[in-house]
Design an enzyme around this catalytic site. Structure first.
Site, mmCIF file in Angstrom:
data_model
loop_
_atom_site.group_PDB
_atom_site.id
_atom_site.type_symbol
_atom_site.label_atom_id
_atom_site.label_comp_id
_atom_site.label_asym_id
_atom_site.label_seq_id
_atom_site.Cartn_x
_atom_site.Cartn_y
_atom_site.Cartn_z
ATOM 1 N N TYR A 175 0.789 -1.119 -0.079
ATOM 2 C CA TYR A 175 0.025 0.065 -0.080
ATOM 3 C C TYR A 175 0.886 1.107 -0.072
ATOM 4 C CZ TYR A 175 -3.999 2.890 1.514
ATOM 5 O OH TYR A 175 -5.150 3.772 1.615
ATOM 6 N N TYR A 180 0.184 7.032 3.242
ATOM 7 C CA TYR A 180 0.652 6.223 4.156
ATOM 8 C C TYR A 180 2.143 6.002 3.894
ATOM 9 C CZ TYR A 180 -3.923 5.942 5.824
ATOM 10 O OH TYR A 180 -5.076 6.465 6.155
ATOM 11 N N ASP A 270 -10.170 11.504 -3.402
ATOM 12 C CA ASP A 270 -10.245 10.160 -3.929
ATOM 13 C C ASP A 270 -11.632 9.672 -3.536
ATOM 14 O OD1 ASP A 270 -8.657 7.683 -4.359
ATOM 15 O OD2 ASP A 270 -9.608 7.200 -2.641
#
Ligand code: ADP
Ligand code: SF4
Length: 695
Positions: A175, A180, A270
């Site tokens: 990810y 992140y 998003d």
């Protein structure tokens, strides 16, 4: 009905490395608020989508190590054997329906503040992640990762990948998105390292590459490895060798994963709301990926139209139709297209109540799908309702609550009549969805009316204003009163408790605007409801030519819309329209010319010259009809139950009304003993302790 051949392409199998997805419907990882503390709730939520035809069904972000702790937000973990068991319940459920199960291995880095585990947040070079001090305040600042930290991060991915395979997952995600940790390495403003992990694109990509290789190795090539990557900022960054840095990054990684899952950078873009963003809005950022890699690509864009989906495939933008919100609103979306029942799709309305659930720290809830999150706890299925009843029900009020009640009651087998005093069914939606940006929300009424009109046991009575005698004479055994709530013209005090009734000329509430009244400008809109309506009204009046000042008790416009990702876009909209914004103030008086305002903390007074005041404040539910029915001789009329539903029961968001309407209908006529509410429990930690002792 047979499937429309135009949509055949959506049902082609697609290979993802060593795995084969049965079709192109891909439920991408998305937050559900369901942690390992509720494994059966989570499994049932995900399994329902596999049952509804999604070829791939993923978890939400799954922390791979205690150094990635998102609390107070709910997050899943894959830290130990107890976690493996918790996830295995989900993968078994997903596999039962021939779908692949994916897991998103997550390390939040500087964006996860480790409030519970109390580890120092990790980051490429010690720069705080912006969301940590803008949105999710904390005094903690991250530790710059040294080489041992990087080695450890790779190791956590390896261990988590091994556990994930043991839990039964087919697709393991690396990810590198949404701010992140691996994404932070890709961005030069955050990654200021001077070693081989910082500087050039080649160096910044190195960590992601290593993680992909590690995860693949850990599963011995038996699982597919997906890369989820945010491309928005990278796409905006110039490159000397390619059209953008995003192109460079994808070129470096083009052969590394078995699948690319491509997206925007931050939740508000998003997962942006329909009030400001249409379907397929990601395309301008991600459309180039397939021109660089031969690996399959999945992307999202609140896709609910099968024609748009086919367009994305045929135009070479995507290989898989990613769905998060559309899969929550209608877990059976693929099955409905497959069966030629596109008209039955319960289309996501883009309201982002689902996101607010995550921000609230609770299981996902959805405006369109009241069964979301209740599949296991209450045993509610989004499509199937046990046919267990007959007899007649009269539903008074055809808003979201009344229509949802009617649909569920009709599915249970009741003979259902729905009466509404208005010509058009839809209740509050009829007017509210005429306001700027809110048109898509009318799908809540459209879907239900579409279903009700096909049912032989349903009769709709528009333009039917029912009084108590009408209801008594109707001959129904059960009555559901879903007559809605009304906006009040009371002001509020500085502590937001109710103030006195506003007295003066040209003072209006949304009830007046609903009736078609356009106030004389300049107008002040005083909002202490603080969700969407105040700013939607301000936008509408501005579009109608009034000079508008928007005043709120909160620190920002539509304060609660922070929870639904709408707030930044609402502020932009107010600025675009030239609407003046005043925060942290109350209206104390209005004489038709001068509005008196007081700052809520200091009491400092201000005056504003306006001609009209619109108050978007409190709503009152209750129903005179309901009260009168209780006082009447119901027995003589053959009525055995009268229930109050939706906003009339307790004013709230549309999601609350739909949920309450559904619940009322599920439970109508049943004894309390027949109403099942399960209580989930985590797999006992002692299992883990025992396992450790055995090692
Ligand atoms: P909810 O959100 O709870 O569904 P709404 O305000 O959207 O509530 O819808 C309530 C509906 O009830 C409105 O369309 C209104 O016209 C209708 N209504 C209210 N009172 C009566 C009545 N006495 N007879 C028929 N319809 C009514
Ligand atoms: Fe769509 Fe709203 Fe449901 Fe979320 S809550 S899935 S945005 S309808």
């Amino acid at each position: 009905m047979p499937r429309n051949p135009r949509y055949d392409i959506l049902f082609e199998p697609v290979r993802i490395g060593p795995k084969l997805a049965k079709n192109r419907f891909f439920q991408v990882p998305h937050a559900s608020g369901m942690t390992n503390a509720a494994p059966h709730v989570r499994a049932a939520f995900r399994e329902t989508k596999a049952e509804g035809g999604w070829g791939v069904v993923c978890t939400g972000a799954c922390s791979i190590d205690p150094s990635s702790d998102d609390s107070p937000f709910p997050f899943a973990t894959l830290w130990d054997e107890a976690d493996v068991r918790a996830h295995a319940v989900m993968t078994e459920g997903v596999h039962r329906h021939g779908a692949l199960a994916g897991v998103e291995l997550w390390h939040g880095g500087a964006a996860a503040l480790n409030r519970t585990t109390r580890f120092a947040p990790l980051s490429p070079s010690g720069v705080p992640w912006m969301a940590t001090h803008v949105g999710f305040m904390s005094a903690a600042r991250p530790k710059p990762m040294d080489r041992d930290d990087i080695k450890a991060l790779v190791g956590w991915h390896r261990d988590a990948a091994v556990r994930a395979e043991r839990a039964g997952f087919d697709i393991l995600y690396v990810y590198a998105g949404m701010g992140y940790l691996p994404h932070q390495f890709l961005l030069p403003d955050y990654n200021q390292r001077t070693d081989e992990y910082g500087g050039s694109v080649r160096n910044r990509v190195r960590l992601v590459e290593e993680l992909i290789d590690t995860v693949r190795e850990a599963s011995g090539g038996r699982c597919a490895v997906a890369l989820r990557i945010s491309l928005q900022e990278l796409r905006a960054r110039k490159s000397d060798t390619a059209p953008s840095e995003a192109h460079e990054v994808i070129a470096c990684l083009k052969d590394a994963p078995d699948l690319f899952d491509v997206k925007m950078d931050y939740s508000a873009q998003d997962c942006s709301a329909s009030r400001f963003t249409p379907e397929a809005s990601h395309e301008p950022v991600i459309e180039f990926v397939k021109t660089i890699t031969d690996k399959p690509v999945v992307g999202v864009g609140r896709f609910t139209s099968p024609d748009t989906m086919v367009g994305q495939i045929k135009r070479g933008i995507l290989d898989f139709i990613g769905g998060a919100r559309p899969s929550i609103a209608d877990p059976f979306l693929p099955a409905k297209i497959d069966e030629g029942r596109e008209a039955d799709i319960r289309e996501c309305i883009g309201c982002n109540i689902c996101i607010s659930s995550w921000h609230d720290g609770v299981w996902v809830r959805c405006t369109q799908n009241p069964t979301a999150g209740e599949e296991w706890r209450r045993g509610w299925h989004p499509e199937k309702v046990r046919r267990d009843s007959e007899g007649r029900v009269l539903v008074v009020g055809g808003g979201p609550a009344g229509l949802e009640s009617a649909l569920t009651l009709a599915r249970r087998g009741f003979e259902v009549s729905v009466a509404d005093r208005q010509r058009q069914f839809g209740g509050r939606l009829v007017w509210e969805t005429s306001l700027p940006g809110l048109k898509t929300w009318f799908r809540v009424a459209e879907y239900r009316l579409g279903q009700l009109r096909q049912m032989p046991n349903v009769t709709l009575y528009p333009e039917s204003d029912l009084g108590v005698q009408d209801v008594l004479d109707f001959g129904a055994e059960h009555v559901v009163v879903a007559t809605g709530a009304r906006w009040l013209d009371t002001l509020c005090q500085a502590n937001e408790l109710p103030g006195g009734k506003a007295a003066g000329p040209r003072i209006y509430t949304p009830e007046d605007l609903k009736a078609g009244f356009v106030p004389e400008g300049p107008v002040a809109v005083f909002d202490f409801d603080n969700y969407y309506l105040g700013t939607a009204v301000a936008e509408d009046l501005s579009a109608k030519g009034c000079a508008v000042t928007y005043i709120t008790t909160a620190g920002a416009a539509s304060a609660w819309s922070f929870m639904t990702n709408e707030q930044p876009l609402i502020h932009q909209a107010l600025m675009r329209r030239g609407i003046t914004l005043r925060t942290l103030e109350i209206v104390t008086a209005f004489d038709g010319e001068t509005l008196l305002l007081a700052q809520i903390f200091s009491g400092e007074r201000h005056e504003l010259a306006v001609r009209s005041l619109v108050i978007v404040g409190q709503r009152a539910g209750g129903s005179a009809l309901y009260d009168a029915l209780h006082a009447a001789d119901l027995k003589a009329a053959g009525i055995t139950s009268v229930r109050l539903a939706g906003d009339a029961h307790a004013p709230g968001a549309i999601a609350h009304a739909v949920y309450h309407g559904h619940k009322t209908a599920r439970e109508l006529g049943l004894p309390a003993s027949a109403i099942h509410v399960g209580r989930d429990a985590p797999f006992a930690p002692r299992d883990f302790m025992a396992l450790q002792a055995a090692q």
